[in-house]
Design an enzyme around this catalytic site. Sequence first.
Site, PDB file in Angstrom:
ATOM      1  N   ASN A  40       0.815  -1.222   0.000  1.00 49.83           N
ATOM      2  CA  ASN A  40       0.000   0.000   0.000  1.00 49.83           C
ATOM      3  C   ASN A  40       0.849   1.273   0.000  1.00 49.83           C
ATOM      4  O   ASN A  40       0.377   2.349   0.373  1.00 49.83           O
ATOM      5  CB  ASN A  40      -0.927   0.023   1.224  1.00 49.83           C
ATOM      6  CG  ASN A  40      -1.843  -1.177   1.295  1.00 49.83           C
ATOM      7  OD1 ASN A  40      -1.663  -2.053   2.136  1.00 49.83           O
ATOM      8  ND2 ASN A  40      -2.799  -1.243   0.390  1.00 49.83           N
ATOM      9  N   HIS A  68      -2.535  -5.992  -3.993  1.00 53.61           N
ATOM     10  CA  HIS A  68      -2.307  -4.744  -4.746  1.00 53.61           C
ATOM     11  C   HIS A  68      -0.946  -4.715  -5.458  1.00 53.61           C
ATOM     12  O   HIS A  68      -0.498  -3.651  -5.884  1.00 53.61           O
ATOM     13  CB  HIS A  68      -2.401  -3.530  -3.814  1.00 53.61           C
ATOM     14  CG  HIS A  68      -3.752  -3.369  -3.193  1.00 53.61           C
ATOM     15  ND1 HIS A  68      -4.893  -3.212  -3.932  1.00 53.61           N
ATOM     16  CD2 HIS A  68      -4.138  -3.353  -1.895  1.00 53.61           C
ATOM     17  CE1 HIS A  68      -5.934  -3.102  -3.117  1.00 53.61           C
ATOM     18  NE2 HIS A  68      -5.509  -3.189  -1.874  1.00 53.61           N
ATOM     19  N   HIS A 176      -2.547  -7.856   5.509  1.00 47.88           N
ATOM     20  CA  HIS A 176      -3.675  -7.530   4.624  1.00 47.88           C
ATOM     21  C   HIS A 176      -4.846  -6.840   5.323  1.00 47.88           C
ATOM     22  O   HIS A 176      -5.426  -5.922   4.756  1.00 47.88           O
ATOM     23  CB  HIS A 176      -4.197  -8.737   3.843  1.00 47.88           C
ATOM     24  CG  HIS A 176      -5.436  -8.461   3.039  1.00 47.88           C
ATOM     25  ND1 HIS A 176      -5.431  -7.627   1.941  1.00 47.88           N
ATOM     26  CD2 HIS A 176      -6.724  -8.883   3.181  1.00 47.88           C
ATOM     27  CE1 HIS A 176      -6.669  -7.572   1.436  1.00 47.88           C
ATOM     28  NE2 HIS A 176      -7.458  -8.308   2.179  1.00 47.88           N
TER      29      HIS A 176
END
Length: 278
Positions: A40, A68, A176
Amino acid sequence: MRLLLIGDIVGKPGRQIVVHSVAGLVAQHSIDLVVANAENCAGGSGLTPANYRELIAAGVDCITLGDHIYRRREINSILQSEANIVKPANFPAEAPGREFAVVRARNGVDVAVISLLGRVFMRPVDCPWTAADRVLAALPSDVKVILVDFHAEATSDKQLMGRFLDGRASAVLGTHTHVPTADETILAGGTAFQCDVGMTGPFDSVLGRRVDNVLETTLTFNPTHFDVATGDVRLLATLVDVDPETGRASAIQRICLTQADADRLAAAHRASKASSKS
Ligand SMILES: [Fe+2]
Ligand SMILES: [Fe+2]
C-alpha cells in the site's frame, strides 16, 4: 537471531515513519533481518520503484506485497530484476516476480521469505497450501530460517496456515487486514504465529484511508477517491526470535510505535551514533 515483519505500509505517512524508525529499531532490538509488506506504499495502493529504493535504503532487507502488487505497473521490472522482493507464490507462473527470496541477514544467516495470498473474501488465486508445499520443497536445503507472510482476510484461514506450516517455517505472520491481532504465539512445532501484524500508516482512518471519503461512498454509493489519511501515524511490526541452527522460533513480540515513540527512538539512535563516533 531476530526477524522483524513490518505490517502493510500505507502511503507517504507509512513510508515516512518506516524510514524514520528502521535504523533505530534494528539497533534497539538487535534485529538481523527486516521484512516489510509494502503493498500500500504508493498513494495507498501498489509500490513504485522509487518507494522500493526508499525502503531498501532505509534498512528494509526484503519486501513482500499482496493483492495490490501490480497496481503500479512500473514495479514489474523491479519484481523481475531484484532478489529481495517477492510476489505471492500462489500467483500464476506468468505473473511477474519471484516465488521466494533468500536474503542474507546481518548475522550472515540466509533467510527465506515467502508470500502467500488467501482466497476467502478475496479474488480467486491458486491454492496457497499446495504453493506453500511447492516452494518449501524448492528452497535450498541449507536454508533453515523461513518467514512466511500470509496475506489473507480470514483469521480462520490464517490459523490453519500457521498449523499447516508448524515446524516447517520459522514464522507465519499475517498481513492484509490492516488491523493487528493479539494472538501472537509459538505453535507446538516451533513456528511463530500471528493472524495479522497490522498496519503502518495513519490510524485516524479506515484502514489508512480518509474517513470522510469512505463514509461518503458508503452512504451515497458515489465513488470517491479514497485518499490516504494523515492523523495518528503508527508503525506496527512483529519481532520473532529464531534459532538459526534449527529454524525454530522461541519468542514473538508485537511492536507498536506512535509518531512520538518514533521521534524518541530516532533521536536516541542519532545520539548513540554520535557518542560512538566521538
Ligand atoms: Fe492486501
Ligand atoms: Fe494492505
